[in-house]
Design a protein around this motif. Structure first.
Motif, PDB file in Angstrom:
ATOM      1  N   GLU A  60       0.831  -1.207   0.000  1.00 44.45           N
ATOM      2  CA  GLU A  60       0.000   0.000   0.000  1.00 44.45           C
ATOM      3  C   GLU A  60       0.864   1.255   0.000  1.00 44.45           C
ATOM      4  OE1 GLU A  60      -2.510  -0.460   3.369  1.00 44.45           O
ATOM      5  OE2 GLU A  60      -3.898  -1.774   2.307  1.00 44.45           O
ATOM      6  N   TYR A  61       1.934   1.209   0.758  1.00 47.95           N
ATOM      7  CA  TYR A  61       2.846   2.346   0.876  1.00 47.95           C
ATOM      8  C   TYR A  61       3.474   2.656  -0.482  1.00 47.95           C
ATOM      9  CZ  TYR A  61       6.949   4.900   2.665  1.00 47.95           C
ATOM     10  OH  TYR A  61       7.926   5.820   2.903  1.00 47.95           O
ATOM     11  N   ARG A  62       3.918   1.576  -1.163  1.00 47.48           N
ATOM     12  CA  ARG A  62       4.578   1.752  -2.466  1.00 47.48           C
ATOM     13  C   ARG A  62       3.611   2.237  -3.530  1.00 47.48           C
ATOM     14  NH1 ARG A  62       7.747  -3.366  -1.700  1.00 47.48           N
ATOM     15  NH2 ARG A  62       9.630  -2.654  -0.671  1.00 47.48           N
ATOM     16  N   GLY A  76       1.327   4.128  -3.039  1.00 44.60           N
ATOM     17  CA  GLY A  76       0.895   5.486  -2.687  1.00 44.60           C
ATOM     18  C   GLY A  76      -0.466   5.534  -2.019  1.00 44.60           C
ATOM     19  N   GLY A  77      -1.004   4.327  -1.712  1.00 43.58           N
ATOM     20  CA  GLY A  77      -2.315   4.269  -1.057  1.00 43.58           C
ATOM     21  C   GLY A  77      -2.177   4.605   0.410  1.00 43.58           C
ATOM     22  N   ARG A  78      -3.331   4.616   1.064  1.00 38.65           N
ATOM     23  CA  ARG A  78      -3.288   4.904   2.503  1.00 38.65           C
ATOM     24  C   ARG A  78      -2.689   3.708   3.232  1.00 38.65           C
ATOM     25  NH1 ARG A  78      -7.377   2.301   5.398  1.00 38.65           N
ATOM     26  NH2 ARG A  78      -8.142   0.790   3.930  1.00 38.65           N
ATOM     27  N   SER A  79      -2.023   3.969   4.309  1.00 37.09           N
ATOM     28  CA  SER A  79      -1.537   2.866   5.129  1.00 37.09           C
ATOM     29  C   SER A  79      -2.735   2.404   5.950  1.00 37.09           C
ATOM     30  CB  SER A  79      -0.419   3.365   6.031  1.00 37.09           C
ATOM     31  OG  SER A  79      -0.193   2.435   7.029  1.00 37.09           O
ATOM     32  N   THR A  80      -2.777   1.127   6.265  1.00 42.66           N
ATOM     33  CA  THR A  80      -3.962   0.627   6.989  1.00 42.66           C
ATOM     34  C   THR A  80      -3.934   1.084   8.449  1.00 42.66           C
ATOM     35  OG1 THR A  80      -2.689  -1.358   7.301  1.00 42.66           O
ATOM     36  CG2 THR A  80      -4.501  -1.459   5.702  1.00 42.66           C
ATOM     37  N   GLY A  81      -3.476   2.293   8.655  1.00 42.19           N
ATOM     38  CA  GLY A  81      -3.450   2.798  10.032  1.00 42.19           C
ATOM     39  C   GLY A  81      -2.185   2.316  10.709  1.00 42.19           C
TER      40      GLY A  81
END
Ligand SMILES: Nc1ncnc2c1ncn2[C@@H]1O[C@H](COP(=O)(O)OP(=O)(O)OP(=O)(O)O)[C@@H](O)[C@H]1O
Ligand SMILES: [Mg+2]
Length: 412
Positions: free
Chosen positions: A388-390, A392-397
């Motif tokens: 998710e980080y790569r 560019g999405g949101r991190s799951t908190g």
């Protein structure tokens, strides 16, 4: 990446609850920072029977891992267990209609969705959908179809289904202990994540996770899951046999099994065979001597019987496993189990230990097969966040709030 992404795994088993906290390293490894383990209460065959006892055990195991790591846990990836889930291979087909007939993520999702259209028994749900490969206009073996061109996209998907209630009750027990469930991962899949190499998955191998009351099997081939099955037996059956056979308490039977048990008589020389151990039969005030050979005579036939069930399942499903069998779970710690399994499966057999390429930090403290599931859950937590980080999405908190100034005070 250091300090930003954490992977936290919580393995809630019938006999033990284990928690692993790790931090993403720059090299793609999960550096283990803290672990916690406690005896489990309130579960039967992986299913919650007493939520209060389960959440008390969760708090204890997570608390221990928090203390060691100095981090506070808010959400966890949890094992998905139970004796009733099962896997099936399905296929689905969709037409690709986009610009230039280029396959999009949406097309892939539709193809997987189409494979998942199935009648489920009442109260059942899909636990996981694990894509095996894609076929574009007859060309098979494709693993990453997004961006390719074609007009007909077919998916082959391994779909695992099971009763919803078991999953929901486990989730509730975790929430009751004040934690959020980030995701649930099938127990043998987690064990495979931490112990198998890419080659094992590509050429074909089977993970057999021997727990206390449940043994799960997952076979891999061509880089994907091919078969899943669960058996309602595990290490506890050996303890019961010993208790009945020697007329000792379950507690004593368990300690005899751990200390002196052996499931393969050919590992013992004559001296060891005749060596005696002192046991205390129930209702007696004096101990009596028992030869190690007799103990092995109780355990070996049971080991062969249970392993034969699993071998039969692998053969019936016509699975090719040239890379052999990997044994994980506490039951795999039994002396002689690897050697006897090698004979029963007629395939190379090894104990599942953590992949060096993927684990660092305190990994050597949890390198036994009994920790394979919890470490795999933590790794899967990290891998999903990294993706998710790569992208560019949101991190799951944030999984943990990194060092809170006065955190240690809490435990003084
Ligand atoms: N050294 C050992 N020798 C023999 N058996 C062992 C040893 N260590 C652990 N076991 C057995 O492993 C079993 C527990 O395995 P594990 O901790 O993987 O189970 P669990 O995850 O709590 O249970 P389940 O997966 O069935 O819900 C017990 O039956 C225990 O007696
Ligand atoms: Mg288990």
């Amino acid at each position: 990446m250091k300090g930003e992404i954490h992977g936290i795994g919580l393995d809630i088993g019938t006999s033990k609850v284990r928690c692993v906290i790790g931090e993403a390293g720059d090299d793609g490894r999960l550096n283990i920072l803290g672990t916690g383990q406690t005896d489990s209460r309130g579960l039967r065959r992986g299913i919650v029977t007493g939520a209060e006892a389960v959440s008390a055990a969760i708090k204890k195991a997570v608390g221990e891992a928090e203390r060691i790591s100095g981090l506070e846990v808010h959400s966890v990836v949890v094992n998905l267990s139970g004796e009733h889930y099962r896997g099936e291979n399905k296929n689905g087909v969709v037409a690709v209609a986009g610009v230039g007939r280029e396959i999009t993520e949406d097309d892939v999702e539709r193809a997987i969705e189409s494979a998942s259209a199935m009648q489920l028994p009442s109260g059942w749900e899909i636990f996981d959908r694990l894509p095996q490969e894609f076929i574009i206009d007859g060309q098979d073996g494709i693993t990453e179809p997004v961006g390719m061109s074609g007009s007909r996209l077919e998916s082959l998907v391994h779909i695992v289904t099971g009763p919803s209630a078991g999953r929901q009750n486990l989730e509730k027990a975790v929430q009751r202990s004040g934690l959020e469930v980030e995701r649930m991962v099938l127990e043998p899949l987690a064990a495979a994540e931490s112990t198998l190499t890419d080659n094992d998955k590509e050429y074909g191998c089977a993970v057999v996770n021997v727990g206390s009351e449940i043994t799960s099997l997952m076979t891999f081939g061509r880089g994907a899951v091919q078969h899943t099955a669960v058996f309602p037996f595990g290490g506890l059956h050996f303890t019961k046999d010993i208790a009945v056979g020697l007329r000792v308490s379950m507690q004593e039977a368990n300690s005899i099994k751990h200390q002196f048990g052996c499931a393969a008589s050919f590992l013992m020389n004559d001296d060891e065979r005749s060596e005696t151990i002192e046991i205390m039969p129930v209702g007696r005030s004096e101990t009596r001597g028992l030869s190690k050979e007799i103990l092995c005579d109780i355990m070996q036939p049971r080991a062969i019987e249970l392993l034969q069930h699993i071998a039969h399942e692998i053969n019936a499903a016509q699975m090719q496993i040239p890379s052999g069998i990997v044994l994980t779970g506490g039951g795999a710690m039994m002396r002689g189990i690897v050697e006897i399994a090698e004979q029963v499966f007629d395939a190379p057999t090894r104990l599942g230990t953590l992949s060096e390429r993927r684990f660092g930090g305190l990994a050597n403290q949890v390198n036994g097969p009994d920790w394979a599931v919890s470490c795999g859950l933590a790794l899967s937590s990290m891998d999903v966040q990294m993706r998710e980080y790569r992208s560019g999405g949101r991190s799951t908190g944030r999984k943990v709030a990194a060092w809170l100034g006065n955190f240690r005070e809490k435990f003084k």
